[in-house]
Write a protein that holds these residues in place. Structure first.
Motif, PDB file in Angstrom:
ATOM      1  N   LEU A 255      -7.000   4.644   0.436  1.00 35.03           N
ATOM      2  CA  LEU A 255      -6.003   4.996  -0.582  1.00 35.03           C
ATOM      3  C   LEU A 255      -6.657   5.573  -1.834  1.00 35.03           C
ATOM      4  O   LEU A 255      -7.780   5.219  -2.169  1.00 35.03           O
ATOM      5  CB  LEU A 255      -5.186   3.754  -0.974  1.00 35.03           C
ATOM      6  CG  LEU A 255      -4.424   3.076   0.165  1.00 35.03           C
ATOM      7  CD1 LEU A 255      -3.659   1.880  -0.373  1.00 35.03           C
ATOM      8  CD2 LEU A 255      -3.466   4.060   0.829  1.00 35.03           C
TER       9      LEU A 255
ATOM     10  N   SER B 123       0.805  -1.223   0.000  1.00 32.34           N
ATOM     11  CA  SER B 123       0.000   0.000   0.000  1.00 32.34           C
ATOM     12  C   SER B 123       0.835   1.269   0.000  1.00 32.34           C
ATOM     13  O   SER B 123       0.305   2.346  -0.217  1.00 32.34           O
ATOM     14  CB  SER B 123      -0.945   0.000   1.203  1.00 32.34           C
ATOM     15  OG  SER B 123      -0.203  -0.238   2.369  1.00 32.34           O
TER      16      SER B 123
ATOM     17  N   CYS C 182      -7.656  -1.781  -0.430  1.00 33.41           N
ATOM     18  CA  CYS C 182      -7.042  -0.447  -0.562  1.00 33.41           C
ATOM     19  C   CYS C 182      -8.058   0.643  -0.227  1.00 33.41           C
ATOM     20  O   CYS C 182      -7.727   1.645   0.405  1.00 33.41           O
ATOM     21  CB  CYS C 182      -6.493  -0.238  -1.979  1.00 33.41           C
ATOM     22  SG  CYS C 182      -5.041  -1.240  -2.311  1.00 33.41           S
TER      23      CYS C 182
END
Ligand SMILES: CC(C)(COP(=O)(O)OP(=O)(O)OC[C@H]1O[C@@H](n2cnc3c(N)ncnc32)[C@H](O)[C@@H]1OP(=O)(O)O)[C@@H](O)C(=O)NCCC(=O)NCCS
Length: 177
Positions: free
Chosen positions: A130, A71, A125
């Motif tokens: 993100l 990530s 994610c």
């Protein structure tokens, strides 16, 4: 079923086998060359990003495919002795901070397993808040169709060791983009 990787020797062996059978590189000069390749493309994800390592198993303990994610690609580029092109794509990390590697067992391809693993990682994610995820692949590779279908768009292109590579990115803030 998609699960988080478990540090079990049987699973580890299956992941190694899929990794080597799927790799674009098949010509290793020696065992140490082979190990060095694995240390660059597989081991760091197990060591540093085990919570972003997902396997598709069917039935339980039989691995049909896997996805290793990271990530924070910028931190990884600074911390791993990874491929030499990572600094050259630094500009994309702001919008597409995560990256992934994915491989499906040869006899299990074209059944949607890869797509399921990607969507699972995209959800992961998103849960981390993100903005985007990217992959790097060869411009001429067949897998670009796969990524395009899953909403990864070309965001950068560069040459490395005589080969044209593309960065394909998927934004995560807008559904489906
Ligand atoms: C790319 C890959 C992960 C897709 O997983 P999958 O379970 O086969 O994918 P899906 O069933 O969801 O989608 C099928 C699509 O995958 C791609 N694909 C299938 N076999 C492939 C292969 N041998 N090499 C590259 N891409 C392949 C194709 O785009 C295919 O669609 P198409 O037949 O219309 O071109 C898998 O095929 C694979 O492991 N390929 C070899 C390794 C690889 O390219 N990994 C990605 C490195 S960036």
């Amino acid at each position: 079923m998609i699960s988080a990787f478990r540090n079990d020797p049987g699973l580890q062996q299956q992941v190694h086998d899929i990794f080597f059978e799927s790799s674009v590189r098949q010509d290793f000069e020696s065992d140490s060359d082979r190990v060095a390749f694995r240390k660059m493309w597989l081991d760091p994800y197990v060591r540093h990003y085990a919570d972003e390592f997902f396997i598709y198993e069917e039935p339980k303990d039989v691995v049909l495919g896997y996805l290793t994610g990271c990530s924070d690609s910028r931190a990884a580029a600074e911390n791993f002795s990874g491929p030499d092109f990572l600094q050259t794509i630094d500009s994309i990390y702001e919008t597409y901070p995560a990256h992934l590697h994915i491989n499906v067992r040869v006899d299990c391809r074209n059944k949607g397993i890869g797509a399921a693993l990607i969507e699972h990682y995209v959800s992961h994610c998103r849960s981390l808040g993100l903005k985007g995820v990217h992959v790097v692949t060869a411009r001429e590779s067949r897998n670009t169709n796969f990524y395009n279908r899953l909403n990864f768009k070309r965001v950068h292109e560069f040459t490395n060791k005589g080969k044209t590579l593309v960065v394909l990115g998927r934004k995560l803030d807008i559904a489906g983009e």
